[in-house]
Write an enzyme that holds these catalytic residues in place. Structure first.
Site, PDB file in Angstrom:
ATOM      1  N   CYS A  32       5.302  -6.252   1.585  1.00 60.85           N
ATOM      2  CA  CYS A  32       5.683  -4.828   1.569  1.00 60.85           C
ATOM      3  C   CYS A  32       5.010  -4.088   2.734  1.00 60.85           C
ATOM      4  O   CYS A  32       5.379  -4.310   3.875  1.00 60.85           O
ATOM      5  CB  CYS A  32       5.361  -4.221   0.209  1.00 60.85           C
ATOM      6  SG  CYS A  32       6.277  -2.700  -0.055  1.00 60.85           S
ATOM      7  N   TYR A  33       3.986  -3.265   2.480  1.00 59.16           N
ATOM      8  CA  TYR A  33       3.320  -2.583   3.600  1.00 59.16           C
ATOM      9  C   TYR A  33       2.848  -3.616   4.627  1.00 59.16           C
ATOM     10  O   TYR A  33       2.946  -3.389   5.835  1.00 59.16           O
ATOM     11  CB  TYR A  33       2.119  -1.769   3.090  1.00 59.16           C
ATOM     12  CG  TYR A  33       1.336  -1.090   4.188  1.00 59.16           C
ATOM     13  CD1 TYR A  33       1.695   0.173   4.636  1.00 59.16           C
ATOM     14  CD2 TYR A  33       0.254  -1.720   4.806  1.00 59.16           C
ATOM     15  CE1 TYR A  33       0.991   0.792   5.669  1.00 59.16           C
ATOM     16  CE2 TYR A  33      -0.449  -1.127   5.840  1.00 59.16           C
ATOM     17  CZ  TYR A  33      -0.079   0.138   6.267  1.00 59.16           C
ATOM     18  OH  TYR A  33      -0.769   0.741   7.289  1.00 59.16           O
ATOM     19  N   HIS A  38       7.649  -7.903  -3.811  1.00 59.32           N
ATOM     20  CA  HIS A  38       6.314  -8.301  -4.282  1.00 59.32           C
ATOM     21  C   HIS A  38       6.393  -9.623  -5.049  1.00 59.32           C
ATOM     22  O   HIS A  38       6.675  -9.628  -6.247  1.00 59.32           O
ATOM     23  CB  HIS A  38       5.745  -7.214  -5.202  1.00 59.32           C
ATOM     24  CG  HIS A  38       5.370  -5.978  -4.471  1.00 59.32           C
ATOM     25  ND1 HIS A  38       4.109  -5.751  -3.990  1.00 59.32           N
ATOM     26  CD2 HIS A  38       6.111  -4.898  -4.111  1.00 59.32           C
ATOM     27  CE1 HIS A  38       4.074  -4.592  -3.361  1.00 59.32           C
ATOM     28  NE2 HIS A  38       5.277  -4.053  -3.420  1.00 59.32           N
ATOM     29  N   GLU A  51       4.052 -11.367  -6.104  1.00 57.86           N
ATOM     30  CA  GLU A  51       2.914 -11.556  -7.019  1.00 57.86           C
ATOM     31  C   GLU A  51       3.181 -11.056  -8.433  1.00 57.86           C
ATOM     32  O   GLU A  51       2.498 -11.462  -9.364  1.00 57.86           O
ATOM     33  CB  GLU A  51       1.663 -10.866  -6.440  1.00 57.86           C
ATOM     34  CG  GLU A  51       1.681  -9.340  -6.407  1.00 57.86           C
ATOM     35  CD  GLU A  51       2.394  -8.739  -5.193  1.00 57.86           C
ATOM     36  OE1 GLU A  51       3.179  -9.458  -4.564  1.00 57.86           O
ATOM     37  OE2 GLU A  51       2.175  -7.554  -4.899  1.00 57.86           O
ATOM     38  N   GLY A  80       0.850  -1.196   0.000  1.00 54.49           N
ATOM     39  CA  GLY A  80       0.000   0.000   0.000  1.00 54.49           C
ATOM     40  C   GLY A  80       0.875   1.232   0.000  1.00 54.49           C
ATOM     41  O   GLY A  80       2.062   1.141   0.313  1.00 54.49           O
TER      42      GLY A  80
END
Ligand code: XMP
Length: 513
Positions: free
Chosen positions: A82-83, A169, A171, A55
């Protein structure tokens, strides 16, 4: 139905549905929920694991987003990305701070522990980083599982608490073994078996729709495109003749499209549907007269669509639900986390604030195009329909730059028909994911025979893409382009110039408006 499920909690990152999609690719059902979901609701869903997304905010700033505190006590495996990883750190007593240097793009990760997330991986792997904050001190009980030359905690875990975090990330496609990492989480940490398939999606969605609709009447906005066709057949499977499909010819369709849609979904077609065709061409042209701003056009088309549907609904009487074939890229392009109206905006070109239906049903809202196609095949929709190239709800309205007039529509229809014919003749129609003609608002001087002309320039667009979120201009052989350009110049009135658009997305979009 009790099925294995992973929940992705959305903290506003760009790739949230991509995470869900990767999990579904592991044959585990996955859905995205807002981070504000209540613990009661979360428990009802009985997830085997939870993934916290990235985010744009900082956990330590005034805009930090926090889920219900009980989340951390549920004992369900959690992966923070991450966030999400920073959130785990911050909430459980570690320290997050601005990173000494930002890391963006493909980054070499040095793997320190191959126990869970990195099982089966090499000592170094390439993953995609995009962060400006970093984990400075891990919470108690965590250890580092990967680092980079500038990021001491690229991944961490606490196996006892079943909590995991990655600064990168996994993904996105650029993370080379990202999918393996997610699979390690889903199978290894969460213990999923992975027995979910797209046909389970059909089954579950049909059940959900039946429950929601009861014995109510449903109206489906059918455009004949892949998404709304799949939505229509899905709804028809769920509620049979309670469904009426309304196909609006807004005068912004491709050449022969109205007849083609009717042949499939009309009374002569293979489906047992209530099908209504509305000829609203003049009505749309009148509304669009004088409008040049792209957003205003989309809004006008969207508004008029809904008005037509409302009128048809009134004729049928007591229609509660409107079905739309909105898919995930439509949602994300219109701004995630915004209100329903803005989210639906991309699909029909801009819903008005007031919509006279009890509810809008968007059964494909969380799927990507290729997933929608899989659903289509599961439903037995013929391949030629399932693999049609996409066509936007606002139709040629957003492929005509400037004011839309019936004359311009005719030009773009003819040019587009020729281009599609040449692409098909060259056998490129399976390779190129979307291709069409658009009408620029540019007129220029040309010569025909011995006469000066001052006519329009047509733009040809052809892109290759897997998810329509990014795209590259297709490298069409010159002789194919040459043939299309020459035919358009010869066969279409009021065109004296043809361009081929070599722009990718970004910086362009696929459509012109
Ligand atoms: P863009 O132009 O945003 O398009 O790169 C991405 C994909 O979405 C389609 N598209 C739409 N589809 N309603 C739709 O149903 C819309 O308003 C709309 N706008 C764009 C576009 O054709 C491409 O496949």
């Amino acid at each position: 139905m009790d099925k294995e499920m992973i929940i992705v909690l959305d903290f506003g990152g760009q790739y949230n549905q991509l995470i869900a999609r990767r999990v579904r690719e592991c044959n585990v059902y996955c859905e995205v929920q807002p981070y504000t979901i209540s613990i009661e609701e979360l428990k009802k869903k009985n997830p085997k694991g939870i993934i916290l997304t990235g985010g744009p905010n900082s956990v330590y700033g005034p805009k930090g987003l926090f889920p219900d505190q009980q989340l951390w006590e549920m004992g369900i495996p959690i992966l923070g990305i991450c966030y999400g990883a920073q959130l785990i750190t911050y909430v459980l007593g570690g320290k997050v701070s601005p990173a000494p240097s930002n890391e963006y793009g493909k980054t070499e990760i040095l793997v320190d522990s191959k126990e869970c997330l990195f099982k089966g991986m090499e000592d170094t792997e390439i993953m995609w980083m995009s962060h400006s904050d970093h984990i400075e001190i891990m919470p108690e009980g965590f250890h580092v599982t990967a680092h980079t030359t500038v990021c001491p905690v690229a991944a961490m875990e606490n196996p006892e608490k079943k909590m995991y975090g990655t600064q990168f990330h996994p993904e996105v496609m650029h993370s080379v073994k990202g999918k393996e990492l997610l699979a390690n989480f889903v199978y290894g940490a969460c213990g999923c078996k992975g027995d979910w398939k797209m046909d389970s999606f059909v089954e579950t969605t049909v059940d959900e729709i039946r429950r929601k609709v009861g014995d109510g009447k449903v109206l489906c906005a059918l455009s004949g495109g892949v998404d709304s066709s799949v939505a229509a057949v899905l709804l028809s499977k769920a509620v049979g003749k309670q469904l009426t499909c309304v196909f609006v010819n807004h005068g912004l369709l491709r050449k022969n499209e109205s007849e083609e849609v009717e042949a499939v979904f009309g009374p002569e077609g293979p489906y047992d549907l209530n099908f209504i065709k509305v000829d609203a061409r003049q009505r749309f042209y009148d509304k669009l007269a004088g409008i040049t701003d792209p957003e205003a056009k989309r809004k006008t088309i969207g508004e008029e669509f809904i008005r037509v549907f409302e009128e048809e609904a009134k004729k049928i009487g007591a229609v509660d639900f409107l079905v739309q074939g909105t898919i995930y890229p439509d949602v994300i392009e219109s701004g995630l986390g915004e209100s329903r109206v803005i989210k639906s905006h991309h699909n029909v070109g801009g819903l008005p604030d007031y919509v006279d239906f009890k509810e809008i049903i968007e059964p494909l809202r969380m799927l990507f195009k290729d997933e929608v196609r899989k659903v289509g095949l599961e439903l037995g929709i013929p391949e030629y329909l399932v693999f049609r190239q996409p066509f936007p709800g606002p139709g040629l309205g957003i492929r005509i730059i400037g004011e839309v007039t019936p004359e311009k529509v005719k030009i773009v229809q003819e040019a587009d028909f020729i281009f599609r014919e040449e692409i098909a003749k060259a056998g490129l129609d399976k390779e190129i994911n979307q291709y069409f003609a658009a009408l620029t608002n540019m007129r220029s001087v040309g010569v025909m025979g011995d006469f000066r002309t001052y006519d329009y320039a047509v733009a040809l667009r052809a892109v290759t893409t897997s998810d329509f979120m990014t795209a590259e201009a297709a490298k069409i052989p010159w002789d194919v382009l040459e043939k299309a350009v020459s035919r358009i110049g010869n066969e279409v009135d009021h065109v004296n110039r043809v361009f081929y658009d070599c722009t990718g997305k970004p910086p362009g979009t696929i459509e012109f408006e």
